[in-house]
Write an enzyme that holds these catalytic residues in place. Structure first.
Site, mmCIF file in Angstrom:
data_model
loop_
_atom_site.group_PDB
_atom_site.id
_atom_site.type_symbol
_atom_site.label_atom_id
_atom_site.label_comp_id
_atom_site.label_asym_id
_atom_site.label_seq_id
_atom_site.Cartn_x
_atom_site.Cartn_y
_atom_site.Cartn_z
ATOM 1 N N GLY A 15 32.915 -22.648 13.847
ATOM 2 C CA GLY A 15 33.840 -21.639 13.348
ATOM 3 C C GLY A 15 33.741 -20.240 13.896
ATOM 4 O O GLY A 15 33.962 -19.973 15.082
ATOM 5 N N LYS A 74 30.985 -29.856 8.064
ATOM 6 C CA LYS A 74 31.217 -29.690 9.501
ATOM 7 C C LYS A 74 30.021 -30.121 10.341
ATOM 8 O O LYS A 74 30.170 -30.595 11.460
ATOM 9 C CB LYS A 74 31.606 -28.248 9.839
ATOM 10 N N ARG A 106 -3.168 -2.599 4.397
ATOM 11 C CA ARG A 106 -4.496 -2.530 5.016
ATOM 12 C C ARG A 106 -5.504 -3.350 4.228
ATOM 13 O O ARG A 106 -6.362 -4.011 4.800
ATOM 14 C CB ARG A 106 -4.963 -1.075 5.107
ATOM 15 N N TYR A 107 -5.418 -3.307 2.914
ATOM 16 C CA TYR A 107 -6.239 -4.134 2.040
ATOM 17 C C TYR A 107 -5.665 -4.062 0.637
ATOM 18 O O TYR A 107 -4.665 -3.377 0.396
ATOM 19 C CB TYR A 107 -7.712 -3.699 2.056
ATOM 20 N N LYS A 110 -2.620 8.306 -12.850
ATOM 21 C CA LYS A 110 -3.890 8.088 -12.158
ATOM 22 C C LYS A 110 -4.437 6.737 -12.604
ATOM 23 O O LYS A 110 -4.587 6.503 -13.807
ATOM 24 C CB LYS A 110 -4.867 9.223 -12.510
ATOM 25 N N HIS A 111 -4.705 5.873 -11.668
ATOM 26 C CA HIS A 111 -5.228 4.537 -11.969
ATOM 27 C C HIS A 111 -4.385 3.810 -13.017
ATOM 28 O O HIS A 111 -4.891 3.306 -14.021
ATOM 29 C CB HIS A 111 -6.685 4.615 -12.406
ATOM 30 N N ASN A 158 -5.946 -0.184 -25.687
ATOM 31 C CA ASN A 158 -5.331 0.487 -26.825
ATOM 32 C C ASN A 158 -4.877 1.891 -26.425
ATOM 33 O O ASN A 158 -5.639 2.613 -25.792
ATOM 34 C CB ASN A 158 -6.336 0.594 -27.971
ATOM 35 N N ARG A 193 5.955 -3.104 -31.220
ATOM 36 C CA ARG A 193 4.645 -2.889 -30.602
ATOM 37 C C ARG A 193 4.800 -2.805 -29.086
ATOM 38 O O ARG A 193 5.657 -3.468 -28.506
ATOM 39 C CB ARG A 193 3.710 -4.049 -30.953
ATOM 40 N N HIS A 237 -1.309 -4.765 -21.108
ATOM 41 C CA HIS A 237 -2.604 -5.221 -20.612
ATOM 42 C C HIS A 237 -2.620 -5.340 -19.098
ATOM 43 O O HIS A 237 -1.603 -5.271 -18.455
ATOM 44 C CB HIS A 237 -2.956 -6.574 -21.238
#
Length: 525
Positions: free
Chosen positions: A39, A70, A218-219, A276-277, A419, A521, A525
């Site tokens: 086509g 086809k 990179r890691y 941060k983290h 928490n 809630r 985690h």
């Protein structure tokens, strides 16, 4: 299997994406390959002046059912699947007048793009490719003799080998086969996911999904771990953002940037989130981004050093100058003015990401987490509380100012590791306690951080004094609430639902606190 070069004498090209098609076909033609096509692909090659044989001339049968059938014929699949080292296979080809096909180049109907464009159901069905995946899988299975290209990025590698060696090498054919099976798997996964969504099936018996690798990292979290970054959907955020400048993003950069951007999207007013983290260490909403930055930074200026910054408005020069006054790893926002970009450009290592939009906090979708031997799937935490969903449970109701801060604090708590305890005042966090094993410890840590921030700012009393406090889950005992009251909080927001709710409410009443239950809630985690 030993290395072998297979000449490309016949090539079947049938592509939806015409990128690079003509140049690739010319390279094959120069090597003497016969071009077979269908086509629109055949039409594009002829218009470019290339000799091409229509598939219908090979099969002896026209395309039927509006192109649905086809290439699904023995003349095509026999030519692809025949094992060249088996005399009986070659005899079958000769007996039926079938010529071998040495290369298959197929890009599939754009089903994913069609679905993304919210096309009608019938249109999406017609964009499910049948012949394409069949040819790709056939060529990949017979990679000992057939090369398969499933993306325009493969053309240069094949053309170079044909020019240098007169054909394709086994190493290249094997690599292309692996990518081919991955492509058809991802394609089928997209179809299955779309169909499940159409039928309202949230967790099908077999959950399939695919991703496209956009970066080999990179890691991973640590240098001894390998990692890569894959994109699965066009949801605005770190996965779709354009990196304007700076070093390559790391695994941790990407994870933290995602956390920051998802959090900042929760707010309607100009807002800044510093992460941060994976945890917010400062969040504020204000009239301008510059003001929001100052107030977010005040919450925890020590942790903010080397952090990730997210904004929910285009960055301007004023906020850019403030952000670059401290060491910052990544900044992400919907956009930035040219003046802001110029300010960031002076910090060569700072990564600036522009996402073009904000993720919808209420958007549906699945969140996945691996476990040993499998993975967990759940819907995203798309819950958002508002005033209508709150229930006052204490003798004193919160003031209007407290109520606004309670909603703000609870939206932040949704993005803090459990928490989670969040103190806030005037639409800014003043103390955050994250990830502790007991809720009372989180309350005490958040209060300590508020006191430390006050010292940094040269203030006489803790920033928590006169604040409100949010808890991502119920207080199992009154001790966490009492710790918050002792820190200076005047109002509390929490889900409720503890067997000791009455005890916690009584402790709030004794101290003159206002408290509201959300019924929702936000464990994280």
């Amino acid at each position: 299997m030993t290395e072998s070069v297979v000449p490309v004498r016949r090539a079947l090209l049938s592509v939806s994406d015409k990128t690079g098609l003509v140049e690739f076909a010319r390279a094959l033609a120069r090597s003497g390959a016969e071009l077979i096509s269908t086509g629109g692909t055949a039409r594009a090659l002829r218009e470019a002046g290339l000799a091409v044989t229509e598939v219908s001339a090979v099969t002896g049968f026209p395309e039927i059912l509006e192109g649905r059938v086809k290439t699904l014929t023995p003349q095509i699949h026999g030519g692809i699947l025949a094992r060249r080292e088996k005399p009986d296979h070659l005899a079958d080809l000769d007996r039926h007048g079938i010529a071998p096909i040495d290369l298959v180049a197929v890009t599939l109907y754009p089903f994913e793009d069609t679905v993304r464009g919210r096309a009608p159901f019938a249109d999406c069905i017609e964009r499910i490719d049948i012949g394409g995946p069949a040819m790709i899988r056939a060529a990949a299975k017979n990679h000992a003799a057939v090369a398969v290209a499933t993306d325009p990025s493969h053309y240069a590698r094949i053309a170079e080998e044909v020019a240098q060696h007169g054909g394709t090498t086994l190493a290249t054919r094997r690599r292309l086969a692996q990518e081919a099976f991955a492509r058809t798997a991802a394609y089928d996964a997209a179809i299955a996911s779309w169909f499940a969504d159409q039928e309202g099936v949230l967790f099908p018996p077999r959950l399939t999904f695919g991703g496209t690798r956009v970066q080999t990292l990179r890691y991973g979290e640590n240098p001894h771990q390998e990692a890569a970054f894959y994109v699965t959907e066009a949801r605005p955020g770190v996965a779709t953002a354009v990196q304007v400048q700076g070093k390559e993003l790391s695994y941790n950069n990407i994870a933290d940037t995602d956390a920051a951007y998802e959090c900042v999207a929760e707010f309607d007013d100009p807002a800044i989130v510093i992460v941060k983290h994976a945890n917010p260490c400062g969040v504020a909403a204000a009239r301008t981004l510059a003001e929001a930055w100052e107030r977010a930074l005040r919450c925890d200026p020590v942790s903010a050093f080397g952090g990730i910054v997210a904004a929910n408005r285009p960055l301007d020069r004023a906020v850019a100058e403030r952000i670059t006054a401290i060491f910052t790893e990544v900044v992400i926002a919907p956009d930035a003015t040219e003046d802001a970009k110029a300010v960031f450009a002076a910090k060569k290592n700072l990564r600036l990401l522009l996402a073009g939009g904000l993720p919808d906090p209420a958007a549906p979708g699945l969140a996945l987490r691996t476990v040993s031997g499998g993975f967990l799937a759940q819907t995203r935490d798309a819950a958002r509380i508002d005033r209508a969903g709150l229930r006052v449970v204490t003798k004193r109701a919160p003031t209007e100012a407290e109520l606004a801060d309670l909603i703000f604090a609870f939206r932040v708590a949704k993005h803090v590791k459990s928490n989670a305890i969040v103190y806030a005042k005037d639409q800014a966090t003043v103390g955050i306690g994250a990830g502790q094993m007991s809720r009372v410890d989180s309350a005490r840590i958040a209060a300590w951080k508020a006191a430390e921030a006050a010292k940094q700012a040269g203030l006489g009393e803790s920033l928590a004094r006169g604040s409100v406090v949010a808890s991502d889950a119920f207080f199992p005992f009154a001790d966490g609430l009492i710790a918050a009251a002792e820190a200076g909080a005047t109002a509390v927001i929490q889900p409720g639902g503890s067997v000791r709710d009455a005890e916690v409410i009584a402790a709030a009443d004794e101290r003159g606190l206002a408290m509201v239950f959300t019924g929702t809630r936000h464990f994280r985690h």
